[in-house]
Scaffold this active site. Structure first.
Site, mmCIF file in Angstrom:
data_model
loop_
_atom_site.group_PDB
_atom_site.id
_atom_site.type_symbol
_atom_site.label_atom_id
_atom_site.label_comp_id
_atom_site.label_asym_id
_atom_site.label_seq_id
_atom_site.Cartn_x
_atom_site.Cartn_y
_atom_site.Cartn_z
ATOM 1 N N ARG A 21 44.256 -14.551 44.546
ATOM 2 C CA ARG A 21 44.894 -14.406 43.344
ATOM 3 C C ARG A 21 46.584 -14.390 44.493
ATOM 4 N NH1 ARG A 21 40.907 -10.098 40.995
ATOM 5 N NH2 ARG A 21 39.239 -11.762 40.487
ATOM 6 N N CYS A 48 62.119 -24.763 37.459
ATOM 7 C CA CYS A 48 61.763 -25.621 37.479
ATOM 8 C C CYS A 48 60.418 -25.342 38.578
ATOM 9 C CB CYS A 48 62.399 -26.610 37.975
ATOM 10 S SG CYS A 48 63.521 -27.048 36.936
ATOM 11 N N SER A 50 58.769 -29.721 37.158
ATOM 12 C CA SER A 50 59.898 -31.010 37.086
ATOM 13 C C SER A 50 60.691 -30.918 38.073
ATOM 14 C CB SER A 50 61.067 -30.893 35.591
ATOM 15 O OG SER A 50 62.260 -31.148 35.326
ATOM 16 N N ASP A 70 63.758 -32.987 40.297
ATOM 17 C CA ASP A 70 64.692 -34.086 40.376
ATOM 18 C C ASP A 70 64.395 -34.612 41.740
ATOM 19 O OD1 ASP A 70 67.204 -35.866 41.278
ATOM 20 O OD2 ASP A 70 68.725 -33.860 39.937
ATOM 21 N N ASN A 123 63.590 -28.316 47.342
ATOM 22 C CA ASN A 123 62.949 -27.652 46.997
ATOM 23 C C ASN A 123 61.686 -27.379 48.240
ATOM 24 O OD1 ASN A 123 63.343 -28.490 43.887
ATOM 25 N ND2 ASN A 123 64.001 -26.722 44.975
ATOM 26 N N HIS A 158 60.829 -37.035 38.328
ATOM 27 C CA HIS A 158 61.921 -38.072 37.961
ATOM 28 C C HIS A 158 62.961 -39.068 38.429
ATOM 29 C CE1 HIS A 158 62.785 -34.185 36.704
ATOM 30 N NE2 HIS A 158 63.701 -34.578 37.082
ATOM 31 N N TYR A 192 67.095 -39.717 39.085
ATOM 32 C CA TYR A 192 67.742 -39.948 37.669
ATOM 33 C C TYR A 192 68.722 -40.883 37.589
ATOM 34 C CZ TYR A 192 67.796 -35.374 35.548
ATOM 35 O OH TYR A 192 67.723 -34.247 35.034
HETATM 36 N N1 THF Z 1 69.152 -29.354 38.054
HETATM 37 C C1 THF Z 1 69.257 -30.694 37.958
HETATM 38 N N2 THF Z 1 69.508 -31.719 37.012
HETATM 39 N N3 THF Z 1 68.322 -31.523 39.989
HETATM 40 C C2 THF Z 1 68.297 -29.676 40.335
HETATM 41 O O1 THF Z 1 67.533 -30.734 41.246
HETATM 42 C C3 THF Z 1 67.946 -29.248 40.197
HETATM 43 N N4 THF Z 1 67.828 -28.213 41.231
HETATM 44 C C4 THF Z 1 68.522 -26.120 40.217
HETATM 45 C C5 THF Z 1 68.977 -26.481 38.914
HETATM 46 N N5 THF Z 1 69.251 -27.342 38.558
HETATM 47 C C6 THF Z 1 68.533 -28.310 38.527
HETATM 48 C C7 THF Z 1 69.589 -26.842 41.464
HETATM 49 N N6 THF Z 1 69.409 -27.412 42.952
HETATM 50 C C8 THF Z 1 71.678 -30.511 44.993
HETATM 51 C C9 THF Z 1 71.131 -29.608 45.010
HETATM 52 C C10 THF Z 1 69.875 -28.324 44.739
HETATM 53 C C11 THF Z 1 69.709 -28.274 43.412
HETATM 54 C C12 THF Z 1 71.461 -29.036 42.597
HETATM 55 C C13 THF Z 1 71.723 -29.658 43.328
HETATM 56 C C14 THF Z 1 72.930 -30.849 45.303
HETATM 57 O O2 THF Z 1 73.556 -31.460 44.471
HETATM 58 N N7 THF Z 1 72.695 -31.148 46.631
HETATM 59 C C15 THF Z 1 73.363 -32.074 46.898
HETATM 60 C C16 THF Z 1 74.874 -31.352 47.846
HETATM 61 C C17 THF Z 1 73.947 -29.896 48.498
HETATM 62 C C18 THF Z 1 75.625 -29.640 49.330
HETATM 63 O O3 THF Z 1 76.270 -29.686 49.387
HETATM 64 O O4 THF Z 1 75.918 -27.960 48.795
HETATM 65 C C19 THF Z 1 72.454 -33.002 48.336
HETATM 66 O O5 THF Z 1 73.220 -33.783 48.409
HETATM 67 O O6 THF Z 1 71.713 -32.217 48.779
HETATM 68 C C20 THF Z 1 66.258 -28.315 41.469
HETATM 69 O O7 THF Z 1 65.694 -26.838 42.443
#
Ligand code: THF
Length: 324
Positions: free
Chosen positions: A174, A193, A216, A218, A226, A256, A258
């Site tokens: 647990r 997420c 979920s 991305d 993550n 998924h 995008y």
């Molecule tokens: N929303 C969406 N659409 N996708 C996600 O993965 C996501 N998260 C968090 C909350 N909302 C989300 C935010 N985490 C990046 C990385 C993690 C994220 C959001 C954005 C990103 O743009 N990374 C780029 C640049 C990073 C940087 O330079 O700091 C990269 O190329 O990795 C999932 O937890």
């Protein structure tokens, strides 16, 4: 990290196109799993592009400090919360948003300060005393449906409780913390997420494993982040409790891609992964296996400079826009 590329390929081969809240379509599959032997496979940092490692660690430290502001994440070297705080129109119009950069009770608040309430009958002294012994305090006397009740409150530090249990009762099944607080979903910039973290220590081998469930994910932007973040957390938990990280199993619900990430991911499929790097935690963080002294307060003391990647080889950087 071959497993990441296999996941990308599986989604492209078997996924279906879906509409979603962001207006950018995804190709998605329902259910996926990645599993790493952290001792054999090394640290799960993406190598077919550059991982924004400093940003990953800044986010982790923000979570450990129960941060609820994008400004605090920025101060820790992580900009990825800016858009969710300040561009998501649903959130901008939400009465719980306190102002610019506020995110509401996101991950870290739930990990370290899960708001817990008990409404007990005023004449149930034994229950009230038991709750108080567990750290609940009486907030007020209330009348509910004609009965005299007592309202008690406690901010639960779920992560700290996990560490305590790893020390005291490692056979427990647990040892988990949850980010999905149903009662707070209306008051938050983004419902969690990555939401369920379960630690599984093995007291015989002194190894510790982590199962993580993500509702979920991305795959283009979120998955590399993550994966690295949870593996780094497992290393911290292992250091503070005297266990060596072993298995890391990563379950995804809706996996998924995008539409506007397809070029980035197809490019990565043409690249040969490099050997995985090693995560190095600074010697400042006490190793329970060496000191025999349990110091969980280090969860709050960690700084970005306590984490580094050794031998991190990667292909040229690639990025793509985040869907808001
Ligand atoms: N929303 C969406 N659409 N996708 C996600 O993965 C996501 N998260 C968090 C909350 N909302 C989300 C935010 N985490 C990046 C990385 C993690 C994220 C959001 C954005 C990103 O743009 N990374 C780029 C640049 C990073 C940087 O330079 O700091 C990269 O190329 O990795 C999932 O937890």
């Amino acid at each position: 990290m071959k497993q990441y590329l296999d996941l990308v390929q599986t989604v492209l081969d078997t996924g279906t196109w879906q509409e979603n809240r962001t207006g950018i379509r995804t190709i998605s599959i329902p259910g996926a799993m990645l599993r790493f032997d952290l001792q054999k496979d090394g640290f799960p940092a993406i190598t077919t592009k550059r991982l924004a490692f400093k940003s990953v660690i800044g986010e982790l430290i923000g979570f450990l400090r129960a941060t609820r502001s994008a400004a605090d994440f920025r101060a820790l070297g992580c900009k990825v919360w800016d858009q969710n705080a300040n561009e998501n129109t649903d959130w901008l119009n939400n009465p719980y948003r306190t102002g610019p950069d506020d995110l509401g009770p996101v991950y870290g608040v739930q990990w370290r300060q899960w708001p817990a309430y008990k409404l007990l009958d005023a004449d149930q002294q034994a229950q009230i005393a038991d709750a108080q012994k567990r750290g609940f305090r009486v907030v007020s006397a209330v009348s509910d449906e004609g009965k005299d009740k007592v309202l008690l409150y406690k901010a639960i530090d779920q992560l700290r409780d996990c560490l305590d249990t790893i020390i005291k009762n490692p056979g427990s099944r647990r040892i988990l913390f949850h980010g999905w607080n149903c009662a707070d979903l209306d008051a938050i910039a983004l419902p969690a997420c990555h939401l369920l973290y379960q630690f599984i220590p093995n007291a015989t081998t002194r190894e510790i494993s982590l199962c993580l469930y993500i509702r979920s994910n991305d795959i283009g932007l979120g998955t590399p982040f993550n994966l690295a973040e949870a593996a780094a957390l497992l290393h911290v938990v292992g250091r503070l409790t005297g266990y060596t990280p072993k298995w890391f199993t990563y379950f995804i619900g809706d996996a998924h891609i995008y539409e506007n990430h397809l070029d980035m991911l197809k490019e990565q499929l043409t690249r040969e992964p490099h050997p995985a790097p090693k995560l190095v935690l600074s010697d400042r963080i006490p190793d329970y296996a060496v000191t025999g002294k349990y110091e969980p307060e280090w969860l709050e003391k960690l700084e970005p400079s306590d984490f580094s990647l050794e031998n991190y080889q990667h292909h040229a950087p690639l990025t793509a826009p985040m869907a808001v």
